[in-house]
Structure formats: structure tokens, C-alpha cells
Design an enzyme around this catalytic site. Structure first.
Site, PDB file in Angstrom:
ATOM      1  N   TYR A 134       0.398  -4.285   9.950  1.00  0.00           N
ATOM      2  CA  TYR A 134       1.630  -4.678   8.814  1.00  0.00           C
ATOM      3  C   TYR A 134       2.431  -4.928   8.744  1.00  0.00           C
ATOM      4  O   TYR A 134       2.756  -3.672   9.656  1.00  0.00           O
ATOM      5  CB  TYR A 134       0.347  -3.783   7.753  1.00  0.00           C
ATOM      6  CG  TYR A 134       1.068  -4.204   6.194  1.00  0.00           C
ATOM      7  CD1 TYR A 134       0.098  -4.787   5.198  1.00  0.00           C
ATOM      8  CD2 TYR A 134       2.279  -3.269   5.479  1.00  0.00           C
ATOM      9  CE1 TYR A 134       0.365  -5.512   4.291  1.00  0.00           C
ATOM     10  CE2 TYR A 134       2.344  -3.516   4.823  1.00  0.00           C
ATOM     11  CZ  TYR A 134       0.958  -4.176   3.725  1.00  0.00           C
ATOM     12  OH  TYR A 134       1.367  -4.677   2.445  1.00  0.00           O
ATOM     13  N   SER A 175       4.688  -0.465   1.907  1.00  0.00           N
ATOM     14  CA  SER A 175       4.455   1.160   2.725  1.00  0.00           C
ATOM     15  C   SER A 175       5.827   0.970   3.624  1.00  0.00           C
ATOM     16  O   SER A 175       6.346   1.563   4.741  1.00  0.00           O
ATOM     17  CB  SER A 175       3.541   0.544   4.161  1.00  0.00           C
ATOM     18  OG  SER A 175       2.120   0.765   3.676  1.00  0.00           O
ATOM     19  N   GLY A 202       1.405   3.375   4.453  1.00  0.00           N
ATOM     20  CA  GLY A 202       0.877   3.186   2.782  1.00  0.00           C
ATOM     21  C   GLY A 202      -1.051   2.483   2.777  1.00  0.00           C
ATOM     22  O   GLY A 202      -1.782   3.209   2.659  1.00  0.00           O
ATOM     23  N   GLU A 203      -0.209   1.010   3.205  1.00  0.00           N
ATOM     24  CA  GLU A 203      -1.331   0.023   3.147  1.00  0.00           C
ATOM     25  C   GLU A 203      -1.901   0.251   4.070  1.00  0.00           C
ATOM     26  O   GLU A 203      -3.264  -0.309   3.869  1.00  0.00           O
ATOM     27  CB  GLU A 203      -0.549  -1.278   2.475  1.00  0.00           C
ATOM     28  CG  GLU A 203       0.265  -0.665   0.949  1.00  0.00           C
ATOM     29  CD  GLU A 203       1.661  -2.433   0.976  1.00  0.00           C
ATOM     30  OE1 GLU A 203       2.035  -1.812   1.548  1.00  0.00           O
ATOM     31  OE2 GLU A 203       0.976  -3.111   0.195  1.00  0.00           O
ATOM     32  N   PRO A 204      -1.693   0.087   5.340  1.00  0.00           N
ATOM     33  CA  PRO A 204      -2.568   0.073   6.846  1.00  0.00           C
ATOM     34  C   PRO A 204      -4.029   1.027   6.611  1.00  0.00           C
ATOM     35  O   PRO A 204      -4.438   0.631   6.847  1.00  0.00           O
ATOM     36  CB  PRO A 204      -1.682   0.530   7.646  1.00  0.00           C
ATOM     37  CG  PRO A 204      -0.296   0.099   7.591  1.00  0.00           C
ATOM     38  CD  PRO A 204      -0.420   0.217   6.087  1.00  0.00           C
TER      39      PRO A 204
END
Lengths: 310, 932
Positions: free
Chosen positions: B613, B687, B887-889
């Protein structure tokens, strides 16, 4: 938004009965409100008079009589039933059923009577009480009557209750010796609405493992909780085996008449009935004291043995 | 007809007059202004309003106000005794159990009711007690830990000073890497944190939006007279009342395609047509129903593949295919020709709802000078300022956006929601205006995750070397773009997975339909492609007879790898470390899985999922700025518009500033964030806040201390570079010279020197070539491998995740507790997306999943009994202290790992999400039929 209404909170049953007999169709009873308030917020129900009976403490009780019959006041909360020691010991199926109704908050406030009167086809208490052959006491200024739980719900959200009547008590007969019962619902989340549910109460013969009596109730697969009478016939008078339970499941599945919606197709709900009847039946039999269950519980998980033969 | 109700509230007897239709929640929040009890759904589904009545928890929203007569009510405001917190509040802070904080009050009360009755609960009992309290941020793990800790502390089994958390990492004496308590946790556990719906201004009006009931229609006429005549209505506004631009869109420029209020056409069920401001919410709601809109219905299209056809109904002026992102590297045809094995697959994902527990809310006010302020939950205050200013044709500096505490967002609060409506109404009426969405309106009007249709083809040698990947991605962006083309671009860039592939061809299409608006949602297109590339990898491993992790290791990116956009990865590629750790875990779990009994109805399986990401926006500038000032007493102030949405940026930014300023107490730093009167910051997305705004704060802090170092170096006759800060003292290397920072500041002040700095940072990325996609897509990437163990009930298709492990390379973990919280929350989101979540549209584009009773999200009971998180710190040289994005990972690899575990368990490949039990069941049955 909820429309304005006149609110009263009678402290006694008599007061409540007299109010609702005056209000007739314009009145509505609220017990815990876990269902009614939602309907009102969605504008599906807009009563002019709301009679809040939650404060009538005389309808909040759990009694087990000397002969073993269970009487539950209609305003008893789900949580009270779930946590009652006596019910846990003598009517385990009821407390287990309550454990999986929504969340603790709802069970703390919502009542069993309110749940039955709401008559949501996915409701949990109905199938269990049908399997237990329970009756309901209904009171009005005109008098009293009782009705079998089985005959109470007429259609989805529609019950056999006149505008001036209040459901006051749930009466569960003492199970015969060598009776075992079990309820299981299948839902996407624990506590959420059932896609299908099965309650079964089995009574074995005192001297053999012949099934003297069985009541199988299905939930969420018809407009109301329903008896699977043909499936019961498959089992009555026989010694119940894996094969017979499998057969009963198939028959019950045929009796079910579910709808398909965004949660599950009708076909899948029928499949669930098949599996649940089998699993619930097995547990009910164990609880009834069938000790010679072939292969014990380790094998009781191994239903694929049957599938393999297909 | 009002009636008096007497009850005991938090120990005090009160008597108030209430309308019987009011709920206890309304009475608490609106009449008594006790806003700690939150309204998340008003339907008894979310638990944000849990209070204790006579010792038992109840949903205040489903409790008629009249029925608490004579009862004892406890709310979050009644937990602490003055400054002395309840042990549960302390434990929530200590364990890092608080993120956005919106569910916290309800959680605390459910936990209190449990502990009051059962002082020594087990984990299952805690989960049961909290199962009516939805949390979308934390994954429940730290909340359950906090309740267990509080129980132990109350009973004296654990001393209050003892923590269950590991102490700070060994050697971490400074602020970075420390498990610092969140700077916003105290106000959140006390119920004192102010979310937008908690605001009430003098003379405030209440707004309501009229929305389209049709998915696609021309507006012939809007008749508002009846509504305007209603008593208590101040304004009924339509598009013609907008003085400036009636177009919004977070991507800006040509991508602004959404009218604030529709004038000519509506394009989805829920499109806004008019807004009303009235003296009360009830009047506003009534007024909205009196507005008569005449529509001419147009043919609607919901399927993006149908929408792509030339003869399909046009949703906007041009083609429904708004964007086509291409990535080309090498020669895929050649790659497939050389391949020994080719794997193909089609994958489909649905619309997902963010389901933050706080619905959108805001208040706007215009002052005497015509300056307008919007207080609202948002991920992007700077964008709120811009969109409101454009709408009102005002200079940007006359609009102030203040981010109130934001109760979860996950990408869904990047776009404009209530902001323009309240600003317009305040501007037109001259009075403050408040708007709070109902849960239904929130679900209807907010953005969703893009449904993807993915066609994927992988070619490899028989040794397992990837040779070619070809992928076609069709993203349904719904009625408006929001972030559509950017989501599809990110998806295209990440489409291969973090694997060396010499030949790549990706085509990603952004397509309009008459569905909900799809936008940003934690992962931005990558969760969708990860499902495809990870299933492909597992299928390939199976075909080659290789271990799935070995296959991935063989192809995994490392320093020196070149991505499909031909970016050379120069630093911080910790992928192999995550794979190796995951391999250990998966190996261990596989050993323990007992599927020996072939007849078992319940089958277990283990699977892995991998992701990469890029941190920050794709090939676009996305800078952030910050000011830092060192005050006379040595404390510091950090100013930035960065939005803290529960992820913990305020705490991380404070740690970064403290580290640079040599402060050893987090309370010496105050972060004032999310207000556009402070420096511009990019939205909280991609993120990127730790990496980007964190760098800006770091640079500002360095600049703020610079004059001190200069002056003291001069005083000491030393070289400035040899000075350093430690525990509030400036020291000189190789000498025992020391001066406390406060004295150094005093010294500077005596000379008229201030200590303040500004910083800005823009990640090093370059635009992608429109034909080949070539470019430096991101400055840095995060990597992860997740492992799932599932059990499949083969008779019903029910799947339960029993164990889950996340191994994420995030660079330096500035705050390990926060990082774990992100990972655990990401896991629960992924579990929801895998099994139960799906936005459903009816035949005519109407919303079928309008509540949390229909759109189900995981509860405390849906989390696996074993959840473990592992952080790999492959430091990123350009990051603040080596940090990159998380955050997204945290969430991306969850679904792939679970899907691969399901296959491992029962031989069923789920390629269309969600993996509801019926789907699994049907596939198992089909598989069995084939075998027979």
C-alpha cells in the site's frame, strides 16, 4: 418522527384494562417498547393513546408450581428468564433461547409478552413455546381466556388478541418424564434475526427408547412459528436413529414455507431446517436421557457418514 | 401533552416535564444537555446510547421517557467522582481502548453493569455484555482487555499502577516508539468530548434535506410554498438560492460533478433537492414533506457493465465511462506465451457502507462581519472550507471549518455531506443552523466502497516465477465521482500485488451508474484488487504444487524491485519479513488443525493474504503544513488542520513534536488540529497523516528550536550541530555543558527572539503517464501478510474465523499501542466485509439496508478468539523517525487471508463477496455434486 399521542402509565392491571377498553382501536399497549417504538418511528403504527404497562409489577414474575408447571408473567423481561436459576435448571431450552435474543440492553428492557404480541415471524420465543406446548392467559374487562401459543399468532405481526385484551401470563406445562428439548437458530450474527430456527421437545418411553411424543416447531420459515406435524409423525412411536432424524429433517423442510429475501433464499432456509432438525433432535434426545445414542457425541458430529451414503 | 417525570439521575433526584413521545435519550441530550450519551442509530441497534436503569443497561433511544419514573438512571457523566475516574475509565485509557470515542460511553456503561453484577467475568461474558455496543474502530480487543483489567483492579487482583500492557519498547526512552496514552482519551471516557451533534447555539435552527425517491429523473418543478408557509419554517432553499458554484467533488477541477442541490436532474435515490431550516427538527421534517417535486422519470442503470454500453442511459453529459487508467509494462502477450501455467479468475465485490457509529452532523454560523464557521465531523477541514467558500462565492479566508470530534470516518467523511447545506442555510437565514443525519440518511447519502468487477489473468513458469499479469477492473462509482478515478488508479497501480512481474497490463474503468455514490473507503480500491491477486496466487500455488507462502516469497518485492509503474523501490521493503513471520504462524496453526476425520462436518483451514500500500495520494501532490511554537514555560503548541478521526494522529503528532523538542512529557505538547485557522493539511486519507503531516510537524518543531540552538551555541562558543536536546535540557556533545530549555527560551526572549517554526511536507511522487502509467506513484509503501484460521460448517456453509494474525511492515511505530489498535480494528472491518456486509439496492434503486438491523457489522462476539498483531519496523528514511502508513494496510489483507483459508478448509473458492453462509453452502453442495 413520532406523532403526538396521549400517554398513560397505569400501575395496575385493572386500570390498564379499563383504559384500553375505552380506547378501543385508537389505543396501543406498550410493554418494553423494543419493537413498538421502532414501528412508531417508522410511522407504521401511530396510536392516539399509548398505554404503558411496563410499571404493572404484578405481571412480572416467574413461578414454578409444585407439580412443575411454569408460569411467567407477561411483563417478565427476557433477561430475567435468561438468568433465572430455576428456569436454567428446569426449562433450560427457555434460558438458552433468551441468551441469543438481540443484545443484553434489549433483553433487559423487552418482555416476553411484548415479544409474543409483536408476532414477528423471526421471533425466538414463539417456536420454543410451541414446542413446549405452552398456553397464554389473556384478560379483558369482559373476562379471561387461554389460548395455545400455537394458535396465538395468526399471521406476521398479527395475533389473536382483541383491542381490549392484555396477554397476562405464559403457562408452560411441566414436561413429562424423559423429555428433552432444544432450540437452535441460525442467524448471520449471534443475536440477530433467525434465517431459520427449530425447537424440538421429545418424550421417550419410560421403559424403552421409543419416542412417545415429539413436538417440532419451526421459526422464521413461515408467517408465524409453525408445527412440523408431518415430521413429528416420522418420529412418533419409533426408536429415533440418525436416519430417522435425517428423514424428519427432510419432511420438516418440506413443510416449511419460507420467503426469500436479501438475507437468504427460500431454498436455503429449507436446507437450514433440514440440518437444524437433525442437530436439534439429537441434542433433545440426549437431554431426554437417551443413553444408547450410537457412537456418542463424538460421532454425533459426524453426520457426513450419512451424507457419504447418498 | 407533557407530563412530569421524576427520577434519580447520576445520584441526584430530578423532576422534569417531558413529552411522552420523547425517549430517555432525547430527554438526556436535548432537555438536560447531557450529551455524553450518544445517538448513533435511534433504533436500538448500535448501543451508543446505552445507559443503566435500575442496575441494568438499556438503550436510552428505546426507553420511553415516561417509563423511568421513580427509577435510578446512570449515564457516562455519572461514572467519575469529580476528577477521580471510575476504574473502567482508567482502564480504557490505559489499554488504548478508545479510538474515535463515540461508542465509548455506551461501552463503559455496559461494562459497568456487567462488573456490578459479576465482578470476575471471563472473556466470553465480557464479549456478551458488550455485544449490543457496536464499535467500528477498535476491533473490540482492547476494549475487552480494558474491562478485564478494570475487573482485576476493582477486586484488587491487580494493583491500579500495574498495567497489562507491555512497558515501552526496550531502549525507547524518548517519545517516539513509546506507548503514550492518547491525548484525547480522557475527555472521551468522561463523555465530555464534543461531537458536532452535541453542539447547541443560541437561536439555532434545525435543518432537513429533501431527497429524491427516484434513481434517475428530470426535475420539472419544485413547489415549496406549502412548506414555506408552515409555522416555524425559516427557509426552504433550492439550487437557485446558491450564490456561487453548485458543484462539489473532493477530487477538484473537472471532477467536480455533484450538485449540492439538484436543479435539472436527480441521479440516485437520495440525491438532494431542497433544504429546510426550521425552529425544530420536527417542523423541518414536516416541511420537507410539504415540498412538492414534479419528476419525469428517466431510464436508470445500476450495472456498470450495462452502463458502459454506448446505448445505455447517460447519467451525466458525456460517456458513463469517466476514466480509463492504463498501466503497461513489458509485453503481456509475450509473457503469457512464455508461461507454463496460466490462471484466470473473475472477482466481484459489493458496495460497502462505512458504518461509522457517529452519523454526519454539523452546525454553521455567520458572524456580524459575514465570516462563516462550520463545526462538523470531517476528515478534510481544508476541503470543507474550499467547497463552502465556492458555494457562497466567498474568499476562502472568510470560511472557517472546525472539525469537531469525529466519531469514525474510514474515508466516508472525506466528502462534503451536511457542510454545504448548513452553511447555505446559515448564510440565507442569518441564524445558526444544525443538521444531524439519521442513520438511514447517513447510509443513503454518504459514499460507499466501489464495487469492482475484476477479470484477472496470471502467467508463471513451472518454477513459480510470475511472468505476466493482465487485469481489467471496472469500478462502479455510482451517481457521482467523489474519488472514483483516484480509487481506480490506486487499484490499477496495486493490481499485481507486491510481486515482481515483468509484463503487466491493467485497464481500470471508472463508471457512472444510478447507484449510491462510491468514494474512499479504507483501502481505496486496494482491498478489491487484493482479493483478486491473492486468490490468483493461491490458485497458482495449488496448480504448481507449491506452498502458498513459498510462491509469494519467490516473487516478493525487495529493495531493488521495480513496480508495474516502473518505480524502483529503494528503501523500506519489509514484505519478506512479514511473509516469513506469517509462514511461521501458518505452519504452527496448520500443525494444530485436525482434519484427519474426513467425515467431519466442520472443517478447518488456514490461509494467508498479502498486500502492499502506497502512502499518500497516487502520483499527486498532497502536502500538509504545521506551525509549532515553543512557549515561555517550555511547553509547545502544534497547529495543523490535520483531522484526528479516531486513528490517533493528535497523539502521534504530539509524540513527534515532543521528540524533536526534547520533551519527555506528552502533556507538554498541545496539538490543536482540524481547524482551518491553522495551517493547511491534506485530508486524513491514504494512510498518510503520520508520514506527511508528521513530517510537517517534525520540520516545524526543528525550526522552532532552531533559534535556541543558535543562541546557546553562540553563548557557549560551540558549533550548533553539536547541540542536542534531552529530557528538556540542551546539551553539548562531548561536554558537560547543559542548559534547561526553559532557561534557553528565557535567554532568547531577553534578546527579543521568538521560538516558532513552520513546516510543510509533500511526499515525493510524480504523475503517472496516461498511456503507460509510468511514474513514481508513491514516496513509500507499507507491506503486510495476514493469516487466518477458519472453521467451515459444511452442512450450513457457516464460517467462523477462529484465529487471526496480522503482520504489518509500517516502518517505525511511533505509538505501538495505537498501531495495534489500527490493526485490530482493520481485522474486524475485514471480517465484516468478508461475511456479512453488503449494501443492497431494490429494483428501483431504493435502499434496502437502511439500518444496522439490515446492514450488519461485526460485534464483539464476531471477533476470533485469538487475534494477534505483529509489527515489522522496516524504517522509511523519508518518514518521520522512519514511519510510513498503517491505517488502510491494517485491513486490506484480511479478506484475502480468510478466503484462502475457506478454500483450504473445504475446497470452495469464494470469488464474489460477501461470503455469506448461503453462498459457501451452495458452492460446497455444487462441489459435492460434481464429485458424485
Amino acid at each position: 418522527m413520532i406523532k403526538d399521542f396521549e400517554y398513560s402509565a397505569p400501575g395496575t392491571l385493572d386500570e390498564a384494562l379499563s383504559l384500553i377498553s375505552q380506547y378501543g382501536e385508537d389505543g396501543k399497549i406498550i410493554a418494553g417498547g423494543q419493537s413498538l417504538l421502532l414501528l412508531m418511528r417508522r410511522k407504521l403504527v401511530a396510536p392516539r393513546y399509548l398505554v404503558d404497562i411496563k410499571g404493572i409489577s404484578s405481571l412480572d414474575y416467574i413461578n414454578i408450581s409444585e407439580n412443575g408447571d411454569l408460569n411467567i408473567g407477561a411483563l417478565t423481561t427476557h433477561r430475567a428468564i435468561e438468568t433465572s436459576r430455576e428456569i436454567q435448571q428446569k426449562f433450560r431450552i427457555l434460558s438458552e433461547m433468551e441468551e441469543n435474543i438481540a443484545a443484553v440492553e434489549n433483553r433487559n428492557w423487552g418482555s416476553i409478552g411484548g415479544n409474543l404480541c409483536h408476532a414477528d415471524p423471526v421471533g425466538d420465543p414463539s417456536p420454543v413455546l410451541v414446542a413446549l406446548n405452552a398456553r397464554l392467559e389473556i384478560v379483558s374487562v369482559r373476562g379471561e381466556r387461554t389460548v395455545a401459543v400455537e394458535d396465538f399468532a395468526r399471521d406476521r405481526f398479527y395475533v389473536n388478541l382483541a383491542h381490549d385484551e392484555i396477554l397476562t401470563e405464559i403457562q408452560v406445562p411441566c414436561p413429562a418424564p424423559r423429555t428433552g428439548s432444544k432450540y437452535t437458530k441460525f442467524s448471520i450474527l449471534e443475536g440477530s434475526f433467525a434465517l431459520a430456527s427449530v425447537a424440538m421437545s421429545v418424550t421417550l418411553n419410560a421403559k424403552s427408547d421409543i419416542c412417545d411424543d415429539v413436538r417440532i416447531a419451526l421459526g422464521a420459515v413461515n408467517s408465524t412459528a409453525m408445527r412440523a406435524r408431518e415430521a413429528e409423525e416420522v418420529l412418533i412411536g419409533k426408536e429415533i436413529t440418525d436416519e430417522l432424524l435425517e428423514k424428519a429433517g427432510e419432511v420438516a423442510s418440506g413443510e416449511a414455507d419460507p420467503i426469500g429475501d436479501m438475507r437468504a433464499s427460500a431454498a436455503y432456509r429449507k436446507e437450514l431446517v433440514k440440518v437444524l432438525v437433525k442437530r436439534v433432535g439429537k441434542e433433545a434426545l440426549l437431554r431426554a436421557g437417551k443413553d444408547s445414542w450410537e457412537g456418542s457425541s463424538a460421532k454425533s458430529d459426524g453426520k457426513v457418514a450419512l451424507l457419504g451414503r447418498r | 401533552m407533557n407530563r412530569k417525570v421524576k427520577f434519580c439521575l447520576n445520584g441526584t433526584d430530578i423532576e422534569i416535564e417531558v413529552n411522552p413521545r420523547a425517549s430517555l435519550l432525547d430527554v438526556l441530550r436535548e432537555k438536560l444537555r447531557l450529551t455524553g450519551t450518544k445517538k448513533g442509530c435511534n433504533m436500538g441497534d448500535c448501543g451508543a446510547c446505552s445507559v443503566i436503569v435500575n442496575g441494568k443497561t438499556t438503550h436510552a433511544c428505546l426507553t420511553p421517557a415516561g417509563s423511568v419514573e421513580g427509577k435510578e438512571v446512570i449515564t457516562v457523566e455519572g461514572l467519575a467522582q469529580g476528577d477521580k475516574l471510575h476504574p473502567l475509565q482508567e482502564a480504557f485509557i490505559d489499554c488504548g481502548a478508545v479510538q474515535c470515542g463515540f461508542c465509548t460511553p455506551g461501552m463503559l456503561l455496559s461494562a459497568k453493569a456487567l462488573l456490578d453484577q459479576n465482578p470476575a467475568p471471563d472473556v466470553e461474558e465480557v464479549k456478551e455484555a458488550l455485544s449490543g455496543n457496536l464499535c467500528r474502530c477498535t476491533g473490540y480487543k482492547k476494549i475487552v482487555e480494558a474491562v478485564m483489567l478494570a475487573a482485576d483492579r476493582i477486586s484488587g487482583r491487580v494493583a491500579r499502577s500495574e498495567s497489562i500492557l507491555p512497558a515501552s519498547e526496550p531502549g525507547a526512552t524518548k517519545m517516539v516508539g513509546k506507548r503514550v496514552k492518547r491525548v484525547d482519551a480522557l475527555e472521551k471516557v468522561r463523555g465530555e468530548a464534543i461531537y458536532a451533534s452535541d453542539l447547541n447555539l443560541e437561536g439555532m435552527l434545525h435543518a432537513r434535506v429533501l431527497r429524491s425517491p427516484l434513481p434517475h429523473a428530470r426535475i420539472k418543478n419544485i413547489a415549496a410554498t406549502e412548506a414555506e408557509k408552515l409555522d416555524g419554517v425559516s427557509a426552504v432553499l433550492t439550487a437557485k438560492d446558491i450564490p456561487g458554484e453548485n458543484k462539489i467533488g473532493v477530487l477538484g477541477g473537472p471532477f467536480k460533478d455533484q450538485p449540492i442541490l439538484c436543479s435539472d436532474k436527480v441521479r440516485f435515490v437520495g440525491d438532494a433537492v431542497a433544504v429546510v431550516a426550521a425552529e425544530s427538527e420536527e417542523i423541518a421534517a414536516e416541511a420537507v414533506e410539504l415540498i412538492k417535486v414534479e419528476y419525469e422519470e428517466l431510464p436508470a442503470v445500476f450495472d456498470p457493465v450495462v452502463a458502459m454500453a454506448e446505448d445505455s442511459p447517460r447519467i451525466h453529459e458525456g460517456s458513463n465511462v469517466v476514466a480509463h487508467r492504463k498501466i503497461c509494462k513489458g509485453d503481456v502477450e509475450e509473457g503469457f506465451r512464455k508461461s507454463d501455467v496460466i490462471i484466470e479468475g473473475t472477482y466481484k465485490t459489493p458496495f460497502y457502507e462505512h458504518a461509522y457509529i457517529e452519523p454526519e452532523a454539523g452546525v454553521a454560523e455567520v458572524d456580524a462581519k459575514g465570516n462563516i464557521t462550520v463545526w462538523a465531523g470531517t476528515q478534510f477541514p481544508s476541503d470543507v472550507r474550499e467547497e463552502v467558500a465556492r458555494m457562497l462565492a466567498l474568499p476562502f479566508n472568510k470560511v472557517r471549518a472546525v472539525q469537531t470530534k469525529t466519531g469514525g470516518a474510514f474515508g466516508g467523511k472525506l466528502d462534503i455531506s451536511i457542510h454545504c447545506y448548513i452553511a447555505l442555510l446559515a448564510f440565507r437565514t442569518g441564524r445558526p443552523v444544525k443538521l444531524v443525519y439519521s442513520r438511514e440518511e447517513s447510509i443513503m447519502a454518504s459514499t460507499k466502497r466501489h464495487p469492482f468487477l475484476i477479470k484477472y489473468k496470471t502467467g508463471a513458469t513451472k518454477e513459480g516465477k510470475l511472468l505476466a499479469v493482465e487485469a481489467e477492473l471496472i469500478g462502479n462509482t455510482g451517481a457521482y465521482l467523489s474519488y472514483g478515478p483516484a480509487v481506480l488508479t490506486r487499484a490499477a497501480v496495486h493490481a499485481t500485488g507486491p510481486y515482481n512481474v515483468p509484463n503487466v497490463k491493467v485497464d481500470a474503468y471508472t463508471v457512472y451508474t444510478n447507484c449510491f455514490i462510491a468514494g474512499a473507503f479504507r483501502g481505496f480500491g486496494v482491498p478489491q484488487v487484493a482479493i483478486a491477486h491473492e486468490t490468483q496466487m493461491d490458485k497458482l500455488a495449488e496448480k504448481l504444487g507449491m506452498d502458498p507462502v513459498e510462491l509469494r516469497l519467490k516473487n516478493a518485492y525487495a529493495v531493488g524491485s521495480v513496480t508495474s509503474t516502473r518505480q524502483l523501490l529503494e528503501h523500506s521493503v519489509g514484505l519478506k519479513k512479514t511473509l516469513e513471520k506469517a509462514q511461521d504462524i501458518a505452519g504452527q496453526w496448520r500443525k494444530e488443525v485436525d482434519n484427519k476425520s474426513k467425515d467431519a462436518v466442520k472443517k478447518k483451514g488456514v490461509g494467508v493474504g498479502v498486500m502492499w500500500y502506497g502512502t499518500g495520494n497516487t502520483g499527486h501532490p498532497n502536502p500538509s503544513g504545521a506551525f509549532v511554537e515553543l512557549l515561555d514555560d517550555g511547553s509547545a503548541l502544534v497547529l495543523t488542520s490535520c483531522a484526528e478521526i479516531g486513528q490517533g494522529s493528535d497523539t502521534v503528532l504530539a509524540q513527534i513534536a515532543a521528540e524533536e523538542l526534547g520533551l519527555d512529557d506528552i502533556d507538554r505538547v498541545r496539538v490543536y488540529s482540524g481547524d482551518t485557522l491553522t495551517p493547511y493539511a491534506r485530508g486524513t486519507s491514504a494512510s498518510g497523516q503520520t508520514y506527511i503531516t508528521g513530517n510537517a510537524v517534525r520540520l516545524a518543531a526543528i525550526e522552532a528550536r532552531e533559534p535556541l540552538f543558535q543562541q546557546i551555541a553562540q553563548d557557549w562558543g560551540a558549533v550548533e550541530e553539536n547541540l542536542y536536546l534531552e529530557a528538556g535540557v540542551i546539551c553539548l556533545k562531548g561536554s558537560d555543558k547543559k542548559i534547561p530549555i526553559v532557561d534557553a527560551i528565557k535567554r532568547c526572549r531577553s534578546l527579543g527572539i521568538l521560538t516558532m517554526g513552520h513546516g510543510s511536507f509533500n511526499p515525493d511522487a510524480t504523475p503517472l503517464d496516461p498511456e503507460t502509467g509510468e511514474g513514481k506513484a508513491y514516496a513509500t509503501y507499507s507491506f503486510a501478510t495476514h493469516v487466518a484460521e477458519v472453521e467451515v460448517d459444511t452442512e450450513t456453509g457457516e464460517v467462523t474465523v477462529q484465529k487471526f494474525a496480522a503482520v504489518n511492515d509500517i516502518g517505525k511505530a511511533i505509538n505501538p499501542t495505537n498501531a495495534e489498535g489500527q490493526l485490530e480494528g482493520g481485522i474486524s472491518l475485514g471480517i465484516g466485509h468478508t461475511f456479512m456486509e453488503e449494501m443492497v439496492l431494490g429494483n428501483k434503486g431504493t435502499l434496502q439496508t437502511s439500518s444496522f438491523a439490515q446492514y450488519l457489522i461485526p460485534t464483539s462476539k464476531d471477533m476470533p478468539s485469538e487475534v494477534s498483531t505483529f509489527i515489522v519496523e522496516e524504517e522509511e528514511p523519508s518518514g518521520p523517525f522512519g514511519a510510513k502508513g498503517l491505517g488502510e494496510p491494517a485491513s486490506v489483507p484480511v479478506t484475502p487471508a480468510i478466503l484462502n483459508a475457506i478454500y483450504d478448509a473445504c475446497g470452495v473458492r469464494i470469488t464474489e463477496l460477501p461470503a455469506i453462509s448461503e453462498k459457501v453452502f451452495t458452492l460446497i453442495k455444487r462441489g459435492r455434486a460434481i464429485v458424485i
